[in-house]
Design a protein around this motif. Structure first.
Motif, PDB file in Angstrom:
ATOM      1  N   GLY A 248      69.714  33.224  27.685  1.00 50.11           N
ATOM      2  CA  GLY A 248      69.202  31.962  28.230  1.00 50.11           C
ATOM      3  C   GLY A 248      67.741  32.022  28.590  1.00 50.11           C
ATOM      4  O   GLY A 248      67.226  31.138  29.289  1.00 50.11           O
ATOM      5  N   ASN A 249      67.050  33.081  28.118  1.00 45.70           N
ATOM      6  CA  ASN A 249      65.636  33.238  28.430  1.00 45.70           C
ATOM      7  C   ASN A 249      64.781  32.634  27.328  1.00 45.70           C
ATOM      8  O   ASN A 249      65.099  32.734  26.142  1.00 45.70           O
ATOM      9  CB  ASN A 249      65.279  34.716  28.586  1.00 45.70           C
ATOM     10  CG  ASN A 249      65.972  35.341  29.773  1.00 45.70           C
ATOM     11  OD1 ASN A 249      66.203  34.672  30.780  1.00 45.70           O
ATOM     12  ND2 ASN A 249      66.302  36.616  29.665  1.00 45.70           N
ATOM     13  N   GLY A 250      63.701  32.039  27.718  1.00 49.98           N
ATOM     14  CA  GLY A 250      62.762  31.461  26.775  1.00 49.98           C
ATOM     15  C   GLY A 250      61.570  30.930  27.538  1.00 49.98           C
ATOM     16  O   GLY A 250      61.492  31.036  28.772  1.00 49.98           O
ATOM     17  N   ALA A 308      52.269  33.026  34.557  1.00 53.72           N
ATOM     18  CA  ALA A 308      52.737  31.992  33.630  1.00 53.72           C
ATOM     19  C   ALA A 308      54.117  32.326  33.085  1.00 53.72           C
ATOM     20  O   ALA A 308      55.004  31.450  33.023  1.00 53.72           O
ATOM     21  CB  ALA A 308      51.741  31.833  32.482  1.00 53.72           C
ATOM     22  N   LEU A 309      54.332  33.581  32.705  1.00 57.57           N
ATOM     23  CA  LEU A 309      55.635  33.961  32.165  1.00 57.57           C
ATOM     24  C   LEU A 309      56.729  33.890  33.231  1.00 57.57           C
ATOM     25  O   LEU A 309      57.876  33.541  32.938  1.00 57.57           O
ATOM     26  CB  LEU A 309      55.566  35.370  31.574  1.00 57.57           C
ATOM     27  CG  LEU A 309      54.747  35.516  30.281  1.00 57.57           C
ATOM     28  CD1 LEU A 309      54.702  36.966  29.841  1.00 57.57           C
ATOM     29  CD2 LEU A 309      55.328  34.639  29.176  1.00 57.57           C
ATOM     30  N   SER A 314      62.492  29.978  31.135  1.00 57.90           N
ATOM     31  CA  SER A 314      63.676  29.154  31.366  1.00 57.90           C
ATOM     32  C   SER A 314      64.886  29.962  31.798  1.00 57.90           C
ATOM     33  O   SER A 314      65.995  29.451  31.833  1.00 57.90           O
ATOM     34  CB  SER A 314      64.030  28.390  30.087  1.00 57.90           C
ATOM     35  OG  SER A 314      64.279  29.291  29.012  1.00 57.90           O
ATOM     36  N   GLY A 315      64.683  31.236  32.134  1.00 58.82           N
ATOM     37  CA  GLY A 315      65.801  32.093  32.493  1.00 58.82           C
ATOM     38  C   GLY A 315      66.290  31.848  33.905  1.00 58.82           C
ATOM     39  O   GLY A 315      65.938  30.871  34.562  1.00 58.82           O
ATOM     40  N   GLY A 318      66.672  32.766  40.048  1.00 59.19           N
ATOM     41  CA  GLY A 318      66.638  33.730  41.130  1.00 59.19           C
ATOM     42  C   GLY A 318      65.815  34.961  40.811  1.00 59.19           C
ATOM     43  O   GLY A 318      65.454  35.731  41.707  1.00 59.19           O
ATOM     44  N   SER A 319      65.479  35.170  39.516  1.00 66.15           N
ATOM     45  CA  SER A 319      64.682  36.321  39.120  1.00 66.15           C
ATOM     46  C   SER A 319      63.191  36.124  39.348  1.00 66.15           C
ATOM     47  O   SER A 319      62.429  37.099  39.349  1.00 66.15           O
ATOM     48  CB  SER A 319      64.895  36.624  37.627  1.00 66.15           C
ATOM     49  OG  SER A 319      66.238  36.900  37.346  1.00 66.15           O
ATOM     50  N   LYS A 320      62.752  34.898  39.531  1.00 68.29           N
ATOM     51  CA  LYS A 320      61.319  34.615  39.525  1.00 68.29           C
ATOM     52  C   LYS A 320      60.542  35.374  40.606  1.00 68.29           C
ATOM     53  O   LYS A 320      59.441  35.869  40.331  1.00 68.29           O
ATOM     54  CB  LYS A 320      61.078  33.114  39.629  1.00 68.29           C
ATOM     55  CG  LYS A 320      61.543  32.380  38.364  1.00 68.29           C
ATOM     56  CD  LYS A 320      61.131  30.941  38.351  1.00 68.29           C
ATOM     57  CE  LYS A 320      61.673  30.250  37.091  1.00 68.29           C
ATOM     58  NZ  LYS A 320      61.090  30.805  35.846  1.00 68.29           N
ATOM     59  N   PRO A 321      61.042  35.503  41.841  1.00 68.20           N
ATOM     60  CA  PRO A 321      60.262  36.255  42.833  1.00 68.20           C
ATOM     61  C   PRO A 321      59.989  37.701  42.412  1.00 68.20           C
ATOM     62  O   PRO A 321      58.866  38.194  42.552  1.00 68.20           O
ATOM     63  CB  PRO A 321      61.130  36.190  44.092  1.00 68.20           C
ATOM     64  CG  PRO A 321      61.920  34.941  43.920  1.00 68.20           C
ATOM     65  CD  PRO A 321      62.215  34.862  42.456  1.00 68.20           C
ATOM     66  N   ARG A 322      61.005  38.374  41.861  1.00 67.99           N
ATOM     67  CA  ARG A 322      60.763  39.761  41.473  1.00 67.99           C
ATOM     68  C   ARG A 322      59.911  39.860  40.210  1.00 67.99           C
ATOM     69  O   ARG A 322      59.204  40.837  40.013  1.00 67.99           O
ATOM     70  CB  ARG A 322      62.075  40.530  41.303  1.00 67.99           C
ATOM     71  CG  ARG A 322      62.901  40.166  40.094  1.00 67.99           C
ATOM     72  CD  ARG A 322      64.078  41.117  39.936  1.00 67.99           C
ATOM     73  NE  ARG A 322      64.939  40.745  38.821  1.00 67.99           N
ATOM     74  CZ  ARG A 322      64.763  41.146  37.568  1.00 67.99           C
ATOM     75  NH1 ARG A 322      63.736  41.918  37.260  1.00 67.99           N
ATOM     76  NH2 ARG A 322      65.596  40.774  36.623  1.00 67.99           N
TER      77      ARG A 322
END
Length: 373
Positions: A248-250, A308-309, A314-315, A318-322
């Motif tokens: 689901g990543n993009g 930016a990444l 689009s993944g 909850g992963s964005k902070p790390r």
């Protein structure tokens, strides 16, 4: 700055601050675990992505999980350097692969702290370097630096590659960029930074085989793995993108993240939506401050791509902070502000100590809850 200024004695205060913050985080996690009945060791080394890395170390690539909706989660999504090191440490010590991952992260965390200090010291002096490390260590999701994850390893490689590029040590920069490219997909940010540094040096009139070799070495790690995945999957150059798509990543420019925040704002989780918006604004403001303070172009390019990444993928949200942890140039503005505030060491230590305590409490709460996927 003379080469000898990178010695342990000069960096020792920064390394001591990093070690103290991480020790506080682990202590709070241990106390929290004793009360909650959870295992800190399991939380740090045997959940979420750490399990995937340990399986790769044990069995190699080829494992996948097919979800009920047909999506395929393949371990080819995980770059190989961390599992390689886990296997090496396990063979040398007899530790489990998960425990070996903790050893790698501990050593890599110190190396990352030293690299961040080196960059900040080069640009703003020793005091700012110590503060930069302290702020990075005390981030709310700083506990990830102590997990069997690849963030600490990647940040160490990236920080020293950028330092090498800023100092014109092209072979070192190229080799470390290649290593970063074997660690995480965002290794492309390190490659771009080294290339920008080389172009600027070329425009200044530098012509050396070392510069050309460093630029050529930089992308080899990422390119080798992506091409290997393409060959293994039979999908060619797009093979790795297909693997990420199964997770689901993009990259959609942040549209999925915006919809996620909008859903929070329209529900009972309104405060969480406001918090997400505040966090994004803070990150963008820090990056704008980096630009205003005229950080070197390689740092701005690297940090901009990492941000930016992280924000526009689009993944899983909850992963964005790390995913933002490697964006250490964002720590330079607050570090510089603290360094120029004229505070005495005791007052500065109290501020960092309070931030570290909040980080430790949040880290324990986070890992005993949703945690980093």
């Amino acid at each position: 700055m003379p080469v000898e200024d990178l010695g342990f004695r000069r960096a020792a205060p920064a390394l001591a601050v990093f070690a103290a913050v991480r020790l506080l985080g682990l202590t709070v996690l241990a106390v929290w675990g004793a009360v909650a009945g959870s295992s800190p060791h399991t939380l740090l080394s045997a959940r979420w992505d750490s399990l995937w890395y340990a399986r790769i170390a044990a069995e190699g690539y080829g494992y996948e999980v097919v979800l009920p909706n047909g999506d395929v989660h393949s371990n080819l999504a995980f770059f190989p350097l961390l599992p390689w090191l886990e296997r090496l440490v396990s063979a040398a010590t007899g530790l489990s692969y998960g425990s070996a991952g903790l050893v790698v992260s501990a050593v890599a965390g110190l190396a990352a702290a030293w690299g961040i200090f080196a960059v900040a010291d080069l640009l703003h002096g020793r005091r700012a370097g110590v503060f930069a490390v302290g702020v990075w260590a005390a981030l709310p999701v700083g506990i990830v630096q102590s997990m069997a994850y690849s963030e600490s390893l990647f940040t160490a490689l990236a920080a020293w590659a950028l330092y090498g590029a800023l100092r014109g040590r092209w072979l070192t920069a190229g080799l470390l960029a290649a290593g970063a490219g074997l660690t995480r997909p965002v290794g492309a940010a390190v490659v771009a930074a080294v290339w920008v540094a080389a172009v600027l040096a070329w425009r200044r009139g530098e012509r050396s085989w070392r510069m050309a070799a460093g630029a050529l070495l930089a992308p080899l790690g990422a390119a080798a793995y992506v091409l290997w995945v393409g060959a293994r999957t039979g999908s060619g150059l797009l093979g790795y993108l297909d693997v990420q798509g199964g997770w689901g990543n993009g990259f959609d420019g942040g549209w999925a993240f915006a919809r996620f925040v909008g859903a929070k704002l329209a529900s009972a989780a309104f405060p969480a939506g406001v918090g997400l918006i505040a966090g994004v604004v803070l990150v963008l403001w820090l990056y704008a401050t980096c630009v205003r303070q005229r950080q070197p172009a390689p740092l701005l390019v690297y940090c901009g791509i990492v941000v930016a990444l992280a924000l526009c993928a689009s993944g899983y949200f909850g992963s964005k902070p790390r995913l933002l942890l490697p964006a250490f140039p964002l720590m330079l503005p607050p570090a510089l502000a603290l360094a120029l505030a004229g505070w005495r060491t005791r007052r500065a230590a109290l501020v960092l100590g309070a931030a570290a305590l909040v980080s430790a409490l949040y880290g324990a709460f986070w890992l005993n809850g949703s945690g980093p996927p």
